[in-house]
Design a protein around this motif. Structure first.
Motif, mmCIF file in Angstrom:
data_model
loop_
_atom_site.group_PDB
_atom_site.id
_atom_site.type_symbol
_atom_site.label_atom_id
_atom_site.label_comp_id
_atom_site.label_asym_id
_atom_site.label_seq_id
_atom_site.Cartn_x
_atom_site.Cartn_y
_atom_site.Cartn_z
ATOM 1 N N THR A 1 0.828 -1.206 0.000
ATOM 2 C CA THR A 1 0.000 0.000 0.000
ATOM 3 C C THR A 1 0.860 1.254 0.000
ATOM 4 O OG1 THR A 1 -1.745 -1.177 1.204
ATOM 5 C CG2 THR A 1 -1.838 1.225 1.223
ATOM 6 N N GLU A 2 1.912 1.257 0.797
ATOM 7 C CA GLU A 2 2.777 2.442 0.886
ATOM 8 C C GLU A 2 3.502 2.708 -0.427
ATOM 9 O OE1 GLU A 2 5.557 4.618 4.155
ATOM 10 O OE2 GLU A 2 5.578 2.435 4.128
ATOM 11 N N THR A 3 3.781 1.668 -1.186
ATOM 12 C CA THR A 3 4.473 1.853 -2.463
ATOM 13 C C THR A 3 3.513 2.130 -3.614
ATOM 14 O OG1 THR A 3 4.502 -0.561 -2.774
ATOM 15 C CG2 THR A 3 6.454 0.450 -1.786
ATOM 16 N N GLY A 4 2.230 2.321 -3.295
ATOM 17 C CA GLY A 4 1.259 2.685 -4.318
ATOM 18 C C GLY A 4 0.770 1.540 -5.169
ATOM 19 N N GLU A 5 0.882 0.313 -4.666
ATOM 20 C CA GLU A 5 0.468 -0.856 -5.440
ATOM 21 C C GLU A 5 -0.757 -1.520 -4.814
ATOM 22 O OE1 GLU A 5 4.138 -3.042 -5.254
ATOM 23 O OE2 GLU A 5 4.837 -2.196 -7.143
ATOM 24 N N THR A 6 -1.667 -0.695 -4.305
ATOM 25 C CA THR A 6 -2.851 -1.230 -3.633
ATOM 26 C C THR A 6 -3.688 -2.098 -4.560
ATOM 27 O OG1 THR A 6 -2.873 0.848 -2.384
ATOM 28 C CG2 THR A 6 -4.781 -0.591 -2.144
ATOM 29 N N ASP A 7 -3.748 -1.735 -5.832
ATOM 30 C CA ASP A 7 -4.566 -2.507 -6.769
ATOM 31 C C ASP A 7 -4.028 -3.918 -6.980
ATOM 32 O OD1 ASP A 7 -2.325 -1.383 -8.021
ATOM 33 O OD2 ASP A 7 -3.258 -1.483 -10.001
ATOM 34 N N GLU A 8 -2.775 -4.154 -6.586
ATOM 35 C CA GLU A 8 -2.169 -5.474 -6.744
ATOM 36 C C GLU A 8 -2.280 -6.331 -5.481
ATOM 37 O OE1 GLU A 8 -0.953 -6.739 -9.532
ATOM 38 O OE2 GLU A 8 -1.550 -4.903 -10.575
ATOM 39 N N LEU A 9 -2.964 -5.840 -4.464
ATOM 40 C CA LEU A 9 -3.071 -6.593 -3.214
ATOM 41 C C LEU A 9 -3.639 -8.006 -3.397
ATOM 42 C CD1 LEU A 9 -4.226 -3.868 -0.641
ATOM 43 C CD2 LEU A 9 -2.057 -5.120 -0.663
ATOM 44 N N PRO A 10 -4.652 -8.218 -4.246
ATOM 45 C CA PRO A 10 -5.167 -9.593 -4.402
ATOM 46 C C PRO A 10 -4.119 -10.605 -4.842
ATOM 47 C CG PRO A 10 -6.762 -8.029 -5.248
ATOM 48 C CD PRO A 10 -5.513 -7.241 -4.952
ATOM 49 N N SER A 11 -3.040 -10.140 -5.469
ATOM 50 C CA SER A 11 -1.996 -11.070 -5.906
ATOM 51 C C SER A 11 -1.253 -11.694 -4.726
ATOM 52 C CB SER A 11 -0.996 -10.357 -6.822
ATOM 53 O OG SER A 11 -0.237 -9.392 -6.102
ATOM 54 N N LEU A 12 -1.407 -11.112 -3.537
ATOM 55 C CA LEU A 12 -0.757 -11.654 -2.341
ATOM 56 C C LEU A 12 -1.504 -12.846 -1.759
ATOM 57 C CD1 LEU A 12 0.096 -8.351 -0.392
ATOM 58 C CD2 LEU A 12 1.651 -9.740 -1.777
ATOM 59 N N LEU A 13 -2.711 -13.111 -2.241
ATOM 60 C CA LEU A 13 -3.567 -14.121 -1.608
ATOM 61 C C LEU A 13 -2.904 -15.491 -1.463
ATOM 62 C CD1 LEU A 13 -6.253 -15.002 -0.398
ATOM 63 C CD2 LEU A 13 -7.107 -15.363 -2.723
ATOM 64 N N PRO A 14 -2.344 -16.087 -2.512
ATOM 65 C CA PRO A 14 -1.750 -17.423 -2.329
ATOM 66 C C PRO A 14 -0.642 -17.440 -1.276
ATOM 67 C CG PRO A 14 -2.025 -16.930 -4.658
ATOM 68 C CD PRO A 14 -2.278 -15.649 -3.921
#
Length: 232
Positions: free
Chosen positions: A196-209
């Motif tokens: 989130t701090e690096t501005g990649e909030t839209d990529e958070l779902p990729s962390l799920l696995p």
């Protein structure tokens, strides 16, 4: 006047703070006779201030957030702000508690509906990551800017992290030491915070696995945790 856990707002209680424009014409209060009760007017103004606060703090950072900027974004006066909140931290608390209540309620709903504990953890994490990805302003306010606020807000962050312990109290699990649970929750928080701090909030779902595997591995073992590395 301060924000408290579980305190309902007049409307929009299932909408994360910051997701709606405070100046949306549909939320405007017409001057003169508008037929609204004082309580309804106060509720609308409070909601607009909360949304405006999240928008300003996520865009400018807490250090550059002022009451003047919040009231300008909300379209209300400073007098109205002080009718609802004592200071910026008070407004932050209201936004933070409401947002966390909504997030945890959504996570709990899918967790409890899952057939097994690992499936419940996977579903809860998927929901959390998806919600935060859709609401980047609340994500930044609650994960990044919360650390720049005053001690009451930082304590609220600690208090809310302890609420995630409930996901580790399943009957199918042996008792898990609190320190272990807190370490797991802290690891998840750290991973989401960095993205989130690096501005990649839209990529958070990729962390799920990876996050699901991280949670399950020490508690159910590699064999049970590994299949979730390929789940989305």
């Amino acid at each position: 006047m301060s924000g408290q856990p579980g305190t309902p707002e007049t409307s929009g209680t299932d909408v994360l703070p910051g997701s709606r424009s405070a100046l949306d014409p549909g939320r405007a209060i017409k001057p003169g006779r508008h037929g609204l009760s004082p309580e309804t007017v106060a509720g609308i103004q409070r909601e607009r201030l909360i949304d405006a606060f999240v928008q300003v703090v996520s865009d400018r950072g807490f250090a550059h957030t002022t009451i003047g900027r919040v009231t300008e974004a909300a379209g209300v006066t400073k007098k109205t702000f002080y009718a609802h909140f004592t200071d910026l931290d008070d407004c932050f608390l209201a936004a933070y508690w409401r947002g966390m209540d909504i997030l945890l309620a959504r996570m709990t709903e899918v967790y409890e509906a899952a057939p097994t504990w690992p499936d419940g953890i996977h579903a809860a994490l998927r929901t959390m990551l998806a919600v935060l990805a859709r609401e980047p302003r609340f994500a930044r306010a609650s994960l990044v800017e919360v650390n720049a606020a005053g001690p009451r807000v930082r304590q609220a962050r600690i208090d809310n992290l302890t609420r995630f312990r409930a996901f580790f109290a399943a009957p199918s699990l042996p008792p898990v030491p609190v320190a272990v649970v807190d370490a797991i929750v802290g690891g998840i928080y750290s991973a989401i915070h960095v993205q989130t701090e690096t501005g990649e909030t839209d990529e958070l779902p990729s962390l799920l696995p990876s996050l699901t595997y991280f949670v399950l591995l020490p508690l159910v073992g590699r064999e049970a945790a590994s299949p979730y590395l390929s789940e989305t």
